[in-house]
Design an enzyme around this catalytic site. Structure first.
Site, PDB file in Angstrom:
ATOM      1  N   THR A 133       1.153  -1.165   0.082  1.00 23.04           N
ATOM      2  CA  THR A 133      -0.088   0.042  -0.132  1.00 23.04           C
ATOM      3  C   THR A 133       0.781   1.145   0.131  1.00 23.04           C
ATOM      4  OG1 THR A 133      -1.407   1.312   1.523  1.00 23.04           O
ATOM      5  CG2 THR A 133      -0.100  -0.224   2.563  1.00 23.04           C
ATOM      6  N   ASP A 134       0.288   2.349  -0.430  1.00 21.54           N
ATOM      7  CA  ASP A 134       1.000   3.590  -0.534  1.00 21.54           C
ATOM      8  C   ASP A 134       1.097   4.010   0.818  1.00 21.54           C
ATOM      9  OD1 ASP A 134      -1.526   4.437  -0.245  1.00 21.54           O
ATOM     10  OD2 ASP A 134      -1.794   5.981  -1.494  1.00 21.54           O
ATOM     11  N   GLU A 135       0.269   3.754   1.997  1.00 19.62           N
ATOM     12  CA  GLU A 135       0.190   4.070   3.294  1.00 19.62           C
ATOM     13  C   GLU A 135       1.578   3.852   4.193  1.00 19.62           C
ATOM     14  OE1 GLU A 135      -3.484   3.313   5.326  1.00 19.62           O
ATOM     15  OE2 GLU A 135      -4.469   3.098   3.379  1.00 19.62           O
ATOM     16  N   TYR A 158      -1.988  -0.496  10.999  1.00 22.67           N
ATOM     17  CA  TYR A 158      -1.922  -1.328   9.643  1.00 22.67           C
ATOM     18  C   TYR A 158      -0.704  -1.049   8.649  1.00 22.67           C
ATOM     19  CZ  TYR A 158      -3.434  -1.758   4.717  1.00 22.67           C
ATOM     20  OH  TYR A 158      -3.238  -2.172   3.393  1.00 22.67           O
ATOM     21  N   LYS A 162       2.280  -3.293   7.206  1.00 18.73           N
ATOM     22  CA  LYS A 162       2.738  -3.430   5.756  1.00 18.73           C
ATOM     23  C   LYS A 162       4.062  -2.987   5.738  1.00 18.73           C
ATOM     24  CE  LYS A 162       0.450  -4.643   2.936  1.00 18.73           C
ATOM     25  NZ  LYS A 162      -0.001  -5.887   2.108  1.00 18.73           N
TER      26      LYS A 162
HETATM   27  P1  NAD Z   1      -9.430  -7.619   2.083  1.00 19.77           P
HETATM   28  O1  NAD Z   1      -9.391  -7.236   3.493  1.00 19.77           O
HETATM   29  O2  NAD Z   1     -10.795  -7.382   1.265  1.00 19.77           O
HETATM   30  O3  NAD Z   1      -8.886  -9.187   1.766  1.00 19.77           O
HETATM   31  C1  NAD Z   1      -7.801  -9.705   2.221  1.00 19.77           C
HETATM   32  C2  NAD Z   1      -8.013 -11.314   2.138  1.00 19.77           C
HETATM   33  O4  NAD Z   1      -7.003 -11.786   3.128  1.00 19.77           O
HETATM   34  C3  NAD Z   1      -9.271 -11.906   2.787  1.00 19.77           C
HETATM   35  O5  NAD Z   1      -9.845 -12.582   1.762  1.00 19.77           O
HETATM   36  C4  NAD Z   1      -8.987 -12.436   3.875  1.00 19.77           C
HETATM   37  O6  NAD Z   1      -9.816 -13.807   4.079  1.00 19.77           O
HETATM   38  C5  NAD Z   1      -7.418 -13.049   3.600  1.00 19.77           C
HETATM   39  N1  NAD Z   1      -6.728 -13.137   4.824  1.00 19.77           N
HETATM   40  C6  NAD Z   1      -6.780 -12.458   5.985  1.00 19.77           C
HETATM   41  N2  NAD Z   1      -5.891 -13.052   6.947  1.00 19.77           N
HETATM   42  C7  NAD Z   1      -5.637 -13.999   6.326  1.00 19.77           C
HETATM   43  C8  NAD Z   1      -4.532 -15.183   6.764  1.00 19.77           C
HETATM   44  N3  NAD Z   1      -4.124 -15.056   8.200  1.00 19.77           N
HETATM   45  N4  NAD Z   1      -4.147 -16.281   5.979  1.00 19.77           N
HETATM   46  C9  NAD Z   1      -4.678 -16.327   4.998  1.00 19.77           C
HETATM   47  N5  NAD Z   1      -5.693 -15.438   4.359  1.00 19.77           N
HETATM   48  C10 NAD Z   1      -6.080 -14.102   5.281  1.00 19.77           C
HETATM   49  O7  NAD Z   1      -8.234  -6.825   1.396  1.00 19.77           O
HETATM   50  P2  NAD Z   1      -7.872  -5.909  -0.026  1.00 19.77           P
HETATM   51  O8  NAD Z   1      -8.460  -4.607   0.270  1.00 19.77           O
HETATM   52  O9  NAD Z   1      -8.248  -6.934  -0.865  1.00 19.77           O
HETATM   53  O10 NAD Z   1      -6.619  -5.835  -0.017  1.00 19.77           O
HETATM   54  C11 NAD Z   1      -5.572  -7.010  -0.435  1.00 19.77           C
HETATM   55  C12 NAD Z   1      -4.179  -6.610  -0.370  1.00 19.77           C
HETATM   56  O11 NAD Z   1      -3.992  -5.448  -0.874  1.00 19.77           O
HETATM   57  C13 NAD Z   1      -3.478  -6.235   1.173  1.00 19.77           C
HETATM   58  O12 NAD Z   1      -2.435  -6.894   1.184  1.00 19.77           O
HETATM   59  C14 NAD Z   1      -3.735  -4.879   1.141  1.00 19.77           C
HETATM   60  O13 NAD Z   1      -2.707  -4.439   2.183  1.00 19.77           O
HETATM   61  C15 NAD Z   1      -3.434  -4.421  -0.176  1.00 19.77           C
HETATM   62  N6  NAD Z   1      -3.733  -3.279  -0.784  1.00 19.77           N
HETATM   63  C16 NAD Z   1      -5.062  -2.657  -0.350  1.00 19.77           C
HETATM   64  C17 NAD Z   1      -5.487  -1.597  -0.930  1.00 19.77           C
HETATM   65  C18 NAD Z   1      -6.968  -1.044  -0.927  1.00 19.77           C
HETATM   66  O14 NAD Z   1      -7.213  -0.155  -1.078  1.00 19.77           O
HETATM   67  N7  NAD Z   1      -7.822  -2.054  -0.195  1.00 19.77           N
HETATM   68  C19 NAD Z   1      -4.726  -0.758  -1.410  1.00 19.77           C
HETATM   69  C20 NAD Z   1      -3.277  -0.952  -1.526  1.00 19.77           C
HETATM   70  C21 NAD Z   1      -3.038  -2.145  -1.189  1.00 19.77           C
HETATM   71  P1  TYD Z   2     -10.715   3.854   4.567  1.00 22.25           P
HETATM   72  O1  TYD Z   2     -11.826   3.506   3.445  1.00 22.25           O
HETATM   73  O2  TYD Z   2     -10.872   3.199   5.582  1.00 22.25           O
HETATM   74  O3  TYD Z   2      -9.306   3.808   3.739  1.00 22.25           O
HETATM   75  P2  TYD Z   2      -7.893   4.088   4.445  1.00 22.25           P
HETATM   76  O4  TYD Z   2      -8.024   4.497   5.808  1.00 22.25           O
HETATM   77  O5  TYD Z   2      -6.924   2.978   4.130  1.00 22.25           O
HETATM   78  O6  TYD Z   2      -7.317   5.255   3.514  1.00 22.25           O
HETATM   79  O7  TYD Z   2     -10.955   5.333   4.487  1.00 22.25           O
HETATM   80  C1  TYD Z   2     -10.892   6.346   3.576  1.00 22.25           C
HETATM   81  C2  TYD Z   2     -10.586   7.710   3.895  1.00 22.25           C
HETATM   82  O8  TYD Z   2     -12.177   7.728   4.420  1.00 22.25           O
HETATM   83  C3  TYD Z   2     -10.099   8.103   5.099  1.00 22.25           C
HETATM   84  O9  TYD Z   2      -9.549   9.117   5.192  1.00 22.25           O
HETATM   85  C4  TYD Z   2     -11.054   7.737   6.500  1.00 22.25           C
HETATM   86  C5  TYD Z   2     -12.300   8.242   5.936  1.00 22.25           C
HETATM   87  N1  TYD Z   2     -13.610   7.305   6.580  1.00 22.25           N
HETATM   88  C6  TYD Z   2     -14.511   8.304   6.873  1.00 22.25           C
HETATM   89  O10 TYD Z   2     -14.451   9.512   7.158  1.00 22.25           O
HETATM   90  N2  TYD Z   2     -15.617   7.728   7.495  1.00 22.25           N
HETATM   91  C7  TYD Z   2     -15.579   6.450   7.430  1.00 22.25           C
HETATM   92  O11 TYD Z   2     -16.833   5.849   8.072  1.00 22.25           O
HETATM   93  C8  TYD Z   2     -14.615   5.269   6.775  1.00 22.25           C
HETATM   94  C9  TYD Z   2     -14.683   4.015   7.131  1.00 22.25           C
HETATM   95  C10 TYD Z   2     -13.603   6.100   6.506  1.00 22.25           C
END
Ligand code: NAD
Ligand code: TYD
Length: 350
Positions: A133-135, A158, A162
């Site tokens: 992630t960019d975070e 989180y 990461k």
């Molecule tokens: P998500 O929470 O939707 O999915 C995570 C998956 O991992 C789920 O299917 C869960 O069952 C599985 N999982 C969790 N713990 C596990 C374990 N101990 N063993 C096996 N499986 C396990 O997450 P996502 O949003 O699809 O993100 C996927 C990846 O991409 C993550 O690594 C996250 O850090 C990264 N990412 C997410 C975003 C975003 O905006 N969602 C952005 C950049 C990077």
């Molecule tokens: P989120 O979807 O949790 O992603 P991330 O924290 O990983 O960026 O949140 C996106 C943005 O929205 C973040 O600035 C937090 C804000 N947010 C709210 O204002 N209200 C909410 O209920 C949630 C879940 C997020």
């Protein structure tokens, strides 16, 4: 059938993972795709209904923190590559339960790295692709962009977990010569995202006439990317990226939370046939998230210049597609929020 490659995708039942599994299974019938997922609250096999019968797809329910199982699986399956997405992914949960994040995101990643290192007799043709992630880069002020050289400065449990996993992946490259790649992406949106993250939460609440909780003053900024564009970028980097390199992936698409929610409200009013301004009235400013990062923004020029990638969807179109998908898939929303999707697993896999 003899497959050209056997690829382990972890977290394939989650939001981004399910889009990536679908892309690989459909685009590469000559690869065998093994999806390993624990099926936490965020993982749902219904996300993959359309590929579960494909001859090149297999599902394994497992926990990446289970070292013995992971070691044995790698010995039996002899994977050629790993694309690692399994993670605890929600910042708010990391604030209340950091240890789950340490275990899955750090210990789980090391288990996978070790299993790969010990079963890969030679690293030739092998790849460990870590999705991040960019975070990890921390929080930006009003200006500036994260590049691949930006020093790490994670602020939430989180992002710290990461960042730690990214460092470990790089350490295995430098120490053992393991072939790795890392991608760091901005906020994704689209179908199959668990409705705890901003956009699906807001869509669900608008539909149910519930308050729309905006943290703090809503002026926090995120860069938003259509999830299929992220999956396409991973697939491209997997095939054409350089070993040992990091690639930032982003939409060049910054929004303050409040503006994004306003835009979503307009779209939802139209889709639900409500009069203009109805959904906006549900907006409620609530207590801020502790340690809330002000702004994330990505410089994705390396990926654009070196591998010719660019995002395909504008936000307005993407938001509309997303909102429509959630409205058309009420059953999915109902089942993931009630935990009933676990029954589907039992039905399918016993
Ligand atoms: P998500 O929470 O939707 O999915 C995570 C998956 O991992 C789920 O299917 C869960 O069952 C599985 N999982 C969790 N713990 C596990 C374990 N101990 N063993 C096996 N499986 C396990 O997450 P996502 O949003 O699809 O993100 C996927 C990846 O991409 C993550 O690594 C996250 O850090 C990264 N990412 C997410 C975003 C975003 O905006 N969602 C952005 C950049 C990077
Ligand atoms: P989120 O979807 O949790 O992603 P991330 O924290 O990983 O960026 O949140 C996106 C943005 O929205 C973040 O600035 C937090 C804000 N947010 C709210 O204002 N209200 C909410 O209920 C949630 C879940 C997020």
């Amino acid at each position: 059938m003899d497959f050209k490659k056997k690829i382990l995708i972890t977290g394939g039942a989650g939001f981004i993972g399910s889009h990536l599994v679908r892309l690989f299974v459909k685009k590469h019938p000559d690869y065998q795709i093994v999806n390993l997922d624990k099926l936490t609250y965020a993982g749902n096999l219904e996300n993959l209904k359309d590929v579960e019968q494909a001859p090149n797809y297999k599902f394994v329910r497992a926990d990446i923190t289970d070292k013995a199982f992971i070691d044995e699986l790698f010995q039996i399956e002899k994977f050629d590559a790993v694309i690692h997405l399994a993670a605890e992914s929600h910042v708010d949960r990391s604030i209340t339960s950091p240890m789950d994040f340490i275990m899955t995101n750090i210990v789980g990643t090391v288990n996978l790295l070790n299993a790969a290192r010990h079963t890969w007799e030679s690293f030739d043709g092998k790849l460990f692709f870590h999705v991040s992630t960019d975070e990890v880069y921390g929080s930006l002020g009003e200006t500036g962009l994260f590049t691949e050289e930006t020093p790490y400065d994670p602020r939430s449990p989180y992002s710290a977990s990461k960042a730690s996993s990214d460092h470990l992946v790089r350490a295995y490259f430098h120490t053992y010569g393991m072939p790795v790649m890392i991608s760091n992406c901005s906020n994704n949106y689209g179908p199959y995202q668990f409705p705890e993250k901003l956009l699906p939460l807001m869509i669900n609440n608008i539909k149910n006439n519930k308050p729309l909780p905006i943290y703090g003053d809503g002026k926090y900024t995120r860069d938003w990317l259509w999830v299929e564009d992220h999956a396409a970028a991973i697939e491209l980097i997997f095939h054409e990226g350089q070993i040992g390199e990091t690639y930032n992936i982003g939409g060049n698409n910054e929004w303050q939370n409040i503006d994004l929610v306003h835009k979503l409200c307009e779209i939802m009013d139209r889709l639900l046939g409500r009069s203009e301004g109805t959904s906006k009235q549900l907006i409620t400013f609530v207590k801020d998230r502790p340690g809330h990062d002000l702004r994330y923004a990505i410089d994705a020029s390396k990926l654009q210049n070196e591998l010719n990638w660019s995002p395909t969807l504008q936000t307005e179109e993407g938001l509309e597609k997303t909102a429509k998908w959630y409205l058309d898939n009420e059953d999915w929303l109902e089942r993931v929020t009630s935990g009933a999707y676990q029954d589907y697993y039992k039905e399918m896999y016993g």
